[in-house]
Design a protein around this motif. Structure first.
Motif, PDB file in Angstrom:
ATOM      1  N   PRO A   1      59.222  69.206 -11.218  1.00 40.24           N
ATOM      2  CA  PRO A   1      58.711  68.347 -10.140  1.00 40.24           C
ATOM      3  C   PRO A   1      57.434  68.907  -9.505  1.00 40.24           C
ATOM      4  O   PRO A   1      56.564  68.151  -9.072  1.00 40.24           O
ATOM      5  CB  PRO A   1      59.853  68.317  -9.118  1.00 40.24           C
ATOM      6  N   TRP A   2      57.302  70.228  -9.474  1.00 46.41           N
ATOM      7  CA  TRP A   2      56.100  70.843  -8.912  1.00 46.41           C
ATOM      8  C   TRP A   2      54.894  70.554  -9.803  1.00 46.41           C
ATOM      9  O   TRP A   2      53.814  70.241  -9.310  1.00 46.41           O
ATOM     10  CB  TRP A   2      56.313  72.349  -8.762  1.00 46.41           C
ATOM     11  N   TYR A   3      55.082  70.647 -11.113  1.00 40.68           N
ATOM     12  CA  TYR A   3      53.995  70.350 -12.041  1.00 40.68           C
ATOM     13  C   TYR A   3      53.557  68.886 -11.916  1.00 40.68           C
ATOM     14  O   TYR A   3      52.364  68.583 -11.918  1.00 40.68           O
ATOM     15  CB  TYR A   3      54.393  70.645 -13.488  1.00 40.68           C
ATOM     16  N   ILE A   4      54.521  67.995 -11.828  1.00 38.64           N
ATOM     17  CA  ILE A   4      54.207  66.570 -11.685  1.00 38.64           C
ATOM     18  C   ILE A   4      53.502  66.326 -10.353  1.00 38.64           C
ATOM     19  O   ILE A   4      52.496  65.609 -10.298  1.00 38.64           O
ATOM     20  CB  ILE A   4      55.491  65.728 -11.809  1.00 38.64           C
ATOM     21  N   GLY A   5      54.009  66.921  -9.280  1.00 40.00           N
ATOM     22  CA  GLY A   5      53.374  66.782  -7.965  1.00 40.00           C
ATOM     23  C   GLY A   5      51.967  67.347  -7.958  1.00 40.00           C
ATOM     24  O   GLY A   5      51.054  66.776  -7.355  1.00 40.00           O
ATOM     25  N   MET A   6      51.763  68.478  -8.633  1.00 39.03           N
ATOM     26  CA  MET A   6      50.441  69.084  -8.699  1.00 39.03           C
ATOM     27  C   MET A   6      49.466  68.155  -9.427  1.00 39.03           C
ATOM     28  O   MET A   6      48.320  67.992  -9.006  1.00 39.03           O
ATOM     29  CB  MET A   6      50.500  70.440  -9.394  1.00 39.03           C
ATOM     30  N   ALA A   7      49.906  67.520 -10.492  1.00 38.06           N
ATOM     31  CA  ALA A   7      49.039  66.596 -11.227  1.00 38.06           C
ATOM     32  C   ALA A   7      48.684  65.383 -10.365  1.00 38.06           C
ATOM     33  O   ALA A   7      47.517  64.957 -10.338  1.00 38.06           O
ATOM     34  CB  ALA A   7      49.726  66.146 -12.513  1.00 38.06           C
ATOM     35  N   ILE A   8      49.655  64.841  -9.659  1.00 38.15           N
ATOM     36  CA  ILE A   8      49.403  63.687  -8.798  1.00 38.15           C
ATOM     37  C   ILE A   8      48.452  64.059  -7.660  1.00 38.15           C
ATOM     38  O   ILE A   8      47.516  63.317  -7.356  1.00 38.15           O
ATOM     39  CB  ILE A   8      50.727  63.124  -8.246  1.00 38.15           C
TER      40      ILE A   8
ATOM     41  N   VAL B   1      46.801  72.469  -0.798  1.00 33.17           N
ATOM     42  CA  VAL B   1      47.257  73.817  -1.144  1.00 33.17           C
ATOM     43  C   VAL B   1      48.500  74.202  -0.343  1.00 33.17           C
ATOM     44  O   VAL B   1      49.465  74.747  -0.898  1.00 33.17           O
ATOM     45  CB  VAL B   1      46.118  74.844  -0.937  1.00 33.17           C
ATOM     46  N   VAL B   2      48.507  73.894   0.949  1.00 36.01           N
ATOM     47  CA  VAL B   2      49.679  74.197   1.775  1.00 36.01           C
ATOM     48  C   VAL B   2      50.887  73.403   1.282  1.00 36.01           C
ATOM     49  O   VAL B   2      51.992  73.945   1.151  1.00 36.01           O
ATOM     50  CB  VAL B   2      49.394  73.910   3.264  1.00 36.01           C
ATOM     51  N   TYR B   3      50.686  72.127   0.977  1.00 34.54           N
ATOM     52  CA  TYR B   3      51.787  71.302   0.496  1.00 34.54           C
ATOM     53  C   TYR B   3      52.351  71.843  -0.823  1.00 34.54           C
ATOM     54  O   TYR B   3      53.567  71.952  -0.990  1.00 34.54           O
ATOM     55  CB  TYR B   3      51.322  69.851   0.317  1.00 34.54           C
ATOM     56  N   LEU B   4      51.465  72.182  -1.761  1.00 32.34           N
ATOM     57  CA  LEU B   4      51.940  72.705  -3.048  1.00 32.34           C
ATOM     58  C   LEU B   4      52.639  74.051  -2.889  1.00 32.34           C
ATOM     59  O   LEU B   4      53.625  74.321  -3.570  1.00 32.34           O
ATOM     60  CB  LEU B   4      50.772  72.826  -4.022  1.00 32.34           C
ATOM     61  N   ALA B   5      52.149  74.889  -1.984  1.00 32.53           N
ATOM     62  CA  ALA B   5      52.798  76.187  -1.761  1.00 32.53           C
ATOM     63  C   ALA B   5      54.197  76.000  -1.187  1.00 32.53           C
ATOM     64  O   ALA B   5      55.148  76.655  -1.633  1.00 32.53           O
ATOM     65  CB  ALA B   5      51.954  77.041  -0.827  1.00 32.53           C
TER      66      ALA B   5
ATOM     67  N   MET C   1      56.103  73.318  -1.454  1.00 32.85           N
ATOM     68  CA  MET C   1      56.934  72.692  -2.477  1.00 32.85           C
ATOM     69  C   MET C   1      57.350  73.722  -3.527  1.00 32.85           C
ATOM     70  O   MET C   1      58.505  73.738  -3.975  1.00 32.85           O
ATOM     71  CB  MET C   1      56.171  71.536  -3.137  1.00 32.85           C
ATOM     72  N   TYR C   2      56.440  74.616  -3.916  1.00 34.70           N
ATOM     73  CA  TYR C   2      56.753  75.676  -4.873  1.00 34.70           C
ATOM     74  C   TYR C   2      57.847  76.589  -4.336  1.00 34.70           C
ATOM     75  O   TYR C   2      58.815  76.892  -5.036  1.00 34.70           O
ATOM     76  CB  TYR C   2      55.506  76.472  -5.205  1.00 34.70           C
ATOM     77  N   LEU C   3      57.715  77.022  -3.082  1.00 37.69           N
ATOM     78  CA  LEU C   3      58.708  77.902  -2.491  1.00 37.69           C
ATOM     79  C   LEU C   3      60.068  77.239  -2.388  1.00 37.69           C
ATOM     80  O   LEU C   3      61.106  77.876  -2.608  1.00 37.69           O
ATOM     81  CB  LEU C   3      58.238  78.382  -1.112  1.00 37.69           C
ATOM     82  N   THR C   4      60.078  75.954  -2.060  1.00 35.72           N
ATOM     83  CA  THR C   4      61.346  75.220  -1.972  1.00 35.72           C
ATOM     84  C   THR C   4      62.020  75.129  -3.339  1.00 35.72           C
ATOM     85  O   THR C   4      63.215  75.376  -3.471  1.00 35.72           O
ATOM     86  CB  THR C   4      61.107  73.811  -1.413  1.00 35.72           C
ATOM     87  N   LEU C   5      61.260  74.759  -4.350  1.00 29.75           N
ATOM     88  CA  LEU C   5      61.850  74.602  -5.680  1.00 29.75           C
ATOM     89  C   LEU C   5      62.238  75.950  -6.287  1.00 29.75           C
ATOM     90  O   LEU C   5      63.229  76.036  -7.008  1.00 29.75           O
ATOM     91  CB  LEU C   5      60.874  73.863  -6.595  1.00 29.75           C
ATOM     92  N   LYS C   6      61.490  76.990  -6.018  1.00 37.53           N
ATOM     93  CA  LYS C   6      61.785  78.306  -6.568  1.00 37.53           C
ATOM     94  C   LYS C   6      63.053  78.908  -5.953  1.00 37.53           C
ATOM     95  O   LYS C   6      63.749  79.675  -6.597  1.00 37.53           O
ATOM     96  CB  LYS C   6      60.590  79.226  -6.310  1.00 37.53           C
ATOM     97  N   SER C   7      63.355  78.536  -4.708  1.00 39.50           N
ATOM     98  CA  SER C   7      64.514  79.128  -4.022  1.00 39.50           C
ATOM     99  C   SER C   7      65.831  78.434  -4.363  1.00 39.50           C
ATOM    100  O   SER C   7      66.879  78.885  -3.926  1.00 39.50           O
ATOM    101  CB  SER C   7      64.288  79.102  -2.511  1.00 39.50           C
ATOM    102  N   GLN C   8      65.783  77.352  -5.125  1.00 40.26           N
ATOM    103  CA  GLN C   8      67.010  76.658  -5.485  1.00 40.26           C
ATOM    104  C   GLN C   8      67.810  77.484  -6.485  1.00 40.26           C
ATOM    105  O   GLN C   8      67.262  78.251  -7.256  1.00 40.26           O
ATOM    106  CB  GLN C   8      66.709  75.287  -6.099  1.00 40.26           C
ATOM    107  N   ASP C   9      69.112  77.271  -6.448  1.00 35.87           N
ATOM    108  CA  ASP C   9      69.996  77.988  -7.391  1.00 35.87           C
ATOM    109  C   ASP C   9      69.893  77.462  -8.785  1.00 35.87           C
ATOM    110  O   ASP C   9      69.711  76.379  -9.080  1.00 35.87           O
ATOM    111  CB  ASP C   9      71.441  77.898  -6.933  1.00 35.87           C
TER     112      ASP C   9
END
Length: 67
Positions: A13-20, A53-57, A59-67
């Protein structure tokens, strides 16, 4: 039980969000440049660089912290 064998990329989802976001920033930047946007440079920089950049950072931290 069926999901035990499949591995899913948590950052897809982060890659897709980054492309959008990249496409949106390019479009808005093009429109600002072609129409002679009267906004100050700091506002343009904030809209085109800081906010995405703030939004992607975050979103990255949120997705990375998931189990």
């Amino acid at each position: 039980m069926a999901n035990a064998g499949s591995s899913r990329n948590r950052l897809m989802p982060w890659y897709i969000g980054m492309a959008i976001i990249l496409m949106s920033v390019l479009y808005v930047g093009y429109r600002m440049a072609s129409n002679g946007c009267p906004a100050p440079t700091i506002v343009e920089f904030g809209v085109l660089v800081i906010i995405p950049v703030v939004y992607l950072a975050l979103m990255y931290l949120t997705l990375k912290s998931q189990d």
